[in-house]
Scaffold this motif. Structure first.
Motif, PDB file in Angstrom:
ATOM      1  N   LEU A 282     -71.256 -67.543  33.022  1.00 30.58           N
ATOM      2  CA  LEU A 282     -72.948 -67.789  33.037  1.00 30.58           C
ATOM      3  C   LEU A 282     -73.489 -67.127  31.073  1.00 30.58           C
ATOM      4  O   LEU A 282     -72.398 -66.608  30.914  1.00 30.58           O
ATOM      5  CB  LEU A 282     -73.446 -66.862  34.102  1.00 30.58           C
ATOM      6  CG  LEU A 282     -72.976 -67.880  35.222  1.00 30.58           C
ATOM      7  CD1 LEU A 282     -73.337 -66.305  36.063  1.00 30.58           C
ATOM      8  CD2 LEU A 282     -74.489 -69.083  34.976  1.00 30.58           C
ATOM      9  N   GLY A 283     -73.974 -67.777  31.006  1.00 33.16           N
ATOM     10  CA  GLY A 283     -75.010 -66.847  29.896  1.00 33.16           C
ATOM     11  C   GLY A 283     -73.871 -67.196  28.062  1.00 33.16           C
ATOM     12  O   GLY A 283     -73.913 -66.495  27.372  1.00 33.16           O
ATOM     13  N   THR A 284     -72.841 -68.288  28.435  1.00 36.18           N
ATOM     14  CA  THR A 284     -72.350 -68.614  27.084  1.00 36.18           C
ATOM     15  C   THR A 284     -72.986 -70.227  27.120  1.00 36.18           C
ATOM     16  O   THR A 284     -72.673 -71.178  28.332  1.00 36.18           O
ATOM     17  CB  THR A 284     -70.677 -68.499  27.303  1.00 36.18           C
ATOM     18  OG1 THR A 284     -70.594 -69.509  28.131  1.00 36.18           O
ATOM     19  CG2 THR A 284     -70.559 -67.269  27.051  1.00 36.18           C
ATOM     20  N   VAL A 285     -73.287 -70.604  25.840  1.00 39.99           N
ATOM     21  CA  VAL A 285     -73.107 -72.194  25.644  1.00 39.99           C
ATOM     22  C   VAL A 285     -71.873 -72.694  25.711  1.00 39.99           C
ATOM     23  O   VAL A 285     -71.681 -74.223  26.418  1.00 39.99           O
ATOM     24  CB  VAL A 285     -74.611 -72.261  23.931  1.00 39.99           C
ATOM     25  CG1 VAL A 285     -74.434 -73.517  23.908  1.00 39.99           C
ATOM     26  CG2 VAL A 285     -74.965 -71.283  24.037  1.00 39.99           C
ATOM     27  N   PHE A 286     -71.044 -72.619  24.724  1.00 37.23           N
ATOM     28  CA  PHE A 286     -69.526 -72.624  24.484  1.00 37.23           C
ATOM     29  C   PHE A 286     -69.414 -73.044  25.960  1.00 37.23           C
ATOM     30  O   PHE A 286     -68.496 -74.050  26.512  1.00 37.23           O
ATOM     31  CB  PHE A 286     -68.563 -71.390  23.556  1.00 37.23           C
ATOM     32  CG  PHE A 286     -67.600 -72.532  24.029  1.00 37.23           C
ATOM     33  CD1 PHE A 286     -66.857 -73.554  22.951  1.00 37.23           C
ATOM     34  CD2 PHE A 286     -66.071 -71.544  24.116  1.00 37.23           C
ATOM     35  CE1 PHE A 286     -65.643 -74.078  22.812  1.00 37.23           C
ATOM     36  CE2 PHE A 286     -65.130 -72.498  24.385  1.00 37.23           C
ATOM     37  CZ  PHE A 286     -64.487 -73.007  23.387  1.00 37.23           C
ATOM     38  N   GLY A 287     -69.741 -72.388  26.809  1.00 40.67           N
ATOM     39  CA  GLY A 287     -68.420 -72.531  28.039  1.00 40.67           C
ATOM     40  C   GLY A 287     -69.214 -73.574  28.921  1.00 40.67           C
ATOM     41  O   GLY A 287     -68.395 -73.955  29.689  1.00 40.67           O
ATOM     42  N   SER A 288     -70.449 -73.872  28.751  1.00 40.60           N
ATOM     43  CA  SER A 288     -71.203 -75.096  29.501  1.00 40.60           C
ATOM     44  C   SER A 288     -71.098 -76.069  28.934  1.00 40.60           C
ATOM     45  O   SER A 288     -70.376 -76.750  29.782  1.00 40.60           O
ATOM     46  CB  SER A 288     -73.408 -74.911  29.369  1.00 40.60           C
ATOM     47  OG  SER A 288     -73.356 -73.303  29.462  1.00 40.60           O
ATOM     48  N   ILE A 289     -70.143 -75.902  27.704  1.00 38.89           N
ATOM     49  CA  ILE A 289     -69.663 -77.377  27.359  1.00 38.89           C
ATOM     50  C   ILE A 289     -68.031 -77.733  28.066  1.00 38.89           C
ATOM     51  O   ILE A 289     -67.205 -78.243  28.655  1.00 38.89           O
ATOM     52  CB  ILE A 289     -69.493 -77.642  26.051  1.00 38.89           C
ATOM     53  CG1 ILE A 289     -71.338 -77.625  25.299  1.00 38.89           C
ATOM     54  CG2 ILE A 289     -68.398 -78.695  24.933  1.00 38.89           C
ATOM     55  CD1 ILE A 289     -71.194 -77.098  23.989  1.00 38.89           C
ATOM     56  N   LEU A 290     -67.257 -75.706  28.157  1.00 42.51           N
ATOM     57  CA  LEU A 290     -66.260 -75.968  28.714  1.00 42.51           C
ATOM     58  C   LEU A 290     -66.241 -77.357  30.235  1.00 42.51           C
ATOM     59  O   LEU A 290     -65.650 -77.228  30.491  1.00 42.51           O
ATOM     60  CB  LEU A 290     -65.944 -74.871  29.063  1.00 42.51           C
ATOM     61  CG  LEU A 290     -64.596 -74.272  27.219  1.00 42.51           C
ATOM     62  CD1 LEU A 290     -64.220 -72.370  27.944  1.00 42.51           C
ATOM     63  CD2 LEU A 290     -63.714 -75.489  27.267  1.00 42.51           C
TER      64      LEU A 290
END
Lengths: 365, 298
Positions: A282-290
């Motif tokens: 939550l709260g990371t753009v990179f995490g959404s892609i991962l």
């Protein structure tokens, strides 16, 4: 004079840099090269289509993360906006025959407008009314899609034949330096280019004043209002932008799949996106892609390799005790619970820990 | 007129099941501040357990209901103990998403055990009817309304007179003061979940005993109890009952007059009526019919 250490940050501007260190810039360049080269290396249509779906999911997940991760609001209505985007594409791109540069922004605009109409109902109240109102939205939406036949074709669905060319490049059949690339390869470039654009957009948004306001509202809305942040306005703003991005994902989904039906925009789709942003971080753009890579690819993989998993029933009336659909559902549920309990910062949190370890090496503890 | 009364009766029967589920939402919301999305899953679980007790173990229907409620209460308390307790102190939206996750775990578990087929619960009510003054009352509907009334009275008596009920009210009012008085918050949370799950199970069996039978989608029907909770007011048990009845009546009347009045809105518009009503209530009375307005102190 000695050069300052690479980790040293001396002012606020430096801290806000998007691509600060040389390592980050190199990593980004490597990622770009990989994305451009990948469709030339992987030519198998199945894997390419999985990657295209992952990209589309990543776009939608970045949108949901802006709302849930940065602003702390839960929306179960993401599926509704994705559906809206797909139908707008079917109408603007298919029936009116407008080009890509028009139907994609039109889908985003329609999603944003719908968000602006619905957001104020739920978001002017404190607490988590949005989750319940958007739960209703999914059901009301399904009813609309089934009955608004002129646009959606009713229960039997509608075909989406939107042209996907940008200037001289037709993504259905890309010709580059004498080589002709297939539709899947073309879509891979289109979709992942949009992932990059949306990621950059959101990343930029969250480091500006409105972005900090969103995070303040998430962390403590009363304190935020005391220092002059209009919480209601920013919550609605985040909802509008997130809905617009969801509609872009829907537009891509519709135009890639070329056929959409109301069965696709159900609660499970919304839950899938929630699972993605939680697993990714939550709260990371990179995490959404991962998260999109790990969770978004699951349904397609289970569909393909379901035969190899014991106990899974791949056909109606076949062997096994759990159907493919139910297995997906269970996996999403388990992922949500496990990650929230054990690793609330998600995959991105794990990655950041590893990065911090090496960044501060040899003093990592 | 007869048709109207008939529809109202159907609405009351439907509304009382919603009232039971919404009451469960309110109990958990008041004591722990969490909106529990897993309630639909617990409802389905209770209904299927009732089916097993009644059809496979051939127990009496009353015993089956009791056992199913007890078993569901254990599962609910188990959820609280194993999963939710770890989330104490975490932001509420994370806890809400955990309950969404639990809902989506329960559903496939249920279909894996009991399958997708439509099952008929063995019960003494069946499709028997009683005729009175030109109106036809389903025995099952009468029992549903009667049971709900009894349970709701018992529920309010429990909260008003029993020591545990008092402890739960105190915890809902001021958790820290309750702790200072030696009230175990853990016990209160576990009991809240158990009560909510038992209420959901009862509602589930009441739904499943009807002519429609029992299918996995029953958990999603229960989601219509969310609007009931909002319409009544999130923190008001009385509001939950009122909201449930209002929603049930609205849904049954729309279904009854679908052909005459609502044909323009498409087929099965009654399914979405609860949600539309909820949005209207949020517009004109955001804290629900009986809810208390949120007072903010800095």
């Amino acid at each position: 004079m000695a050069k300052p250490h690479r980790n040293l940050v001396r002012d606020y501007r430096q801290d806000l840099r998007l691509f600060g260190s040389p390592a980050a810039r190199a990593g980004l360049a490597a990622m770009l090269v990989t994305l451009v080269m990948l469709p030339m290396v992987v030519q198998d249509d199945f894997w390419l289509s999985v990657l295209v779906y992952v990209g589309i999911t990543a776009v939608g997940a970045i949108g949901l993360n802006l709302l849930t991760g940065y602003c702390g609001q839960i929306s179960l209505g993401h599926a509704f906006f994705i559906g809206a985007g797909a139908y707008v594409t079917g109408w603007a791109g298919g029936e009116l025959g407008l080009p890509l540069v028009l139907w994609l922004p039109m889908a985003a605009l329609a999603g944003g407008l719908l968000g602006a109409v619905i957001g104020p109902f739920a978001l002017r109240l404190r607490g988590h009314y949005l989750a319940i109102v958007t739960l209703g939205l999914v059901f009301v939406g399904e009813h609309l899609w089934r009955n608004f036949r002129g646009l959606t074709g009713g229960n039997s669905g509608t075909s989406v034949n939107a042209p996907v060319s940008l200037g001289p490049i037709d993504f259905n059949r890309v010709e580059l330096a004498g080589e002709v690339y297939s539709r899947n390869q073309g879509y891979f470039w289109l979709v992942w280019a949009l992932v990059a654009i949306v990621a950059l957009l959101v990343k930029n948004l969250v480091r500006t004043r409105p972005g900090r306001a969103l995070q303040a509202v998430r962390d403590r809305d009363q304190a935020a209002e005391v220092i002059g942040v209009r919480a209601g306005r920013y919550k609605i703003g985040a909802f509008v932008v997130s809905s617009a991005i969801a509609s872009v994902a829907g537009a891509l989904f519709g135009s890639y799949q070329q056929f959409v039906s109301p069965d696709e925009w159900n609660l499970l789709l919304s839950i899938q996106y929630i699972a993605i942003v939680i697993v990714g971080g939550l709260g990371t753009v990179f995490g959404s892609i991962l998260g999109a890579v790990f969770v978004g690819a699951l349904p397609a993989l289970i569909d393909r390799f379901g035969d190899a998993i014991p106990g899974v029933r791949t056909s109606v009336g076949g062997e096994g005790f759990i159907s493919v659909f139910a297995l997906n559902q269970a996996i999403f549920g388990v992922l949500i619970v496990l990650f929230l309990v054990l690793e609330p910062r998600g995959l991105a949190g794990i990655w950041l820990r590893i990065k911090a370890y090496f960044k501060s090496w040899p003093f990592s503890y | 007129m007869t048709a109207f009364l008939q529809n109202c009766f159907a609405g009351l029967a439907l509304g009382s099941t919603y009232a039971l589920v919404a009451l469960g939402f309110v109990v958990i919301f008041k004591s722990t501040g969490v909106i529990n999305f897993a309630q639909g899953g617990l409802l389905a679980l209770g209904a299927y357990l009732g089916y097993t007790f009644s059809n496979n173990l051939l127990l009496g229907f009353g015993v089956a209901i009791l056992l199913a409620c007890l078993a569901a209460a254990l599962v609910g308390a188990g959820f609280e103990r194993i999963v939710l307790r770890r989330m104490v102190g975490q932001p509420p939206f994370a806890v809400i998403m955990i309950t969404i996750g639990l809902l989506f775990i329960l559903e496939p578990v249920i279909t894996a055990i009991w399958g997708f087929d439509n099952l008929q619960v063995r019960n003494p009510w069946n499709i028997n009817t009683v005729e009175l003054g030109g109106l036809v009352f389903g025995v099952k509907d009468l029992w549903t309304i009667g049971l709900t009334t009894a349970v709701v009275i018992g529920f309010f008596a429990f909260f008003k007179y029993s020591p545990l009920g008092l402890a739960m009210r105190v915890t809902a009012f001021d958790p820290e003061a309750a702790l200072a008085q030696g009230i175990s918050a853990r016990r209160v949370y576990a009991v809240s979940w158990a009560i909510a799950a038992a209420l959901a199970a009862l509602a589930g069996i009441a739904m499943a005993a009807g002519p429609g039978g029992l299918s996995p989608s029953i958990g999603f029907i229960a989601l219509a109890a969310f609007p009931a909770m909002i319409v009544g007011g999130m923190d008001s048990p009385g509001g939950a009952v009122l909201g449930g009845l209002v929603i049930g009546l609205a849904e049954a009347l729309t279904r009854g007059y679908q052909d005459q009045l609502f044909s323009w809105a498409g087929d099965n518009v009654s399914i979405i009526v609860p949600y539309i009503l909820m949005i209207v209530i949020l517009l004109i009375r955001p804290y629900g019919l009986l809810g208390t307005k949120d007072v903010r102190r800095v």
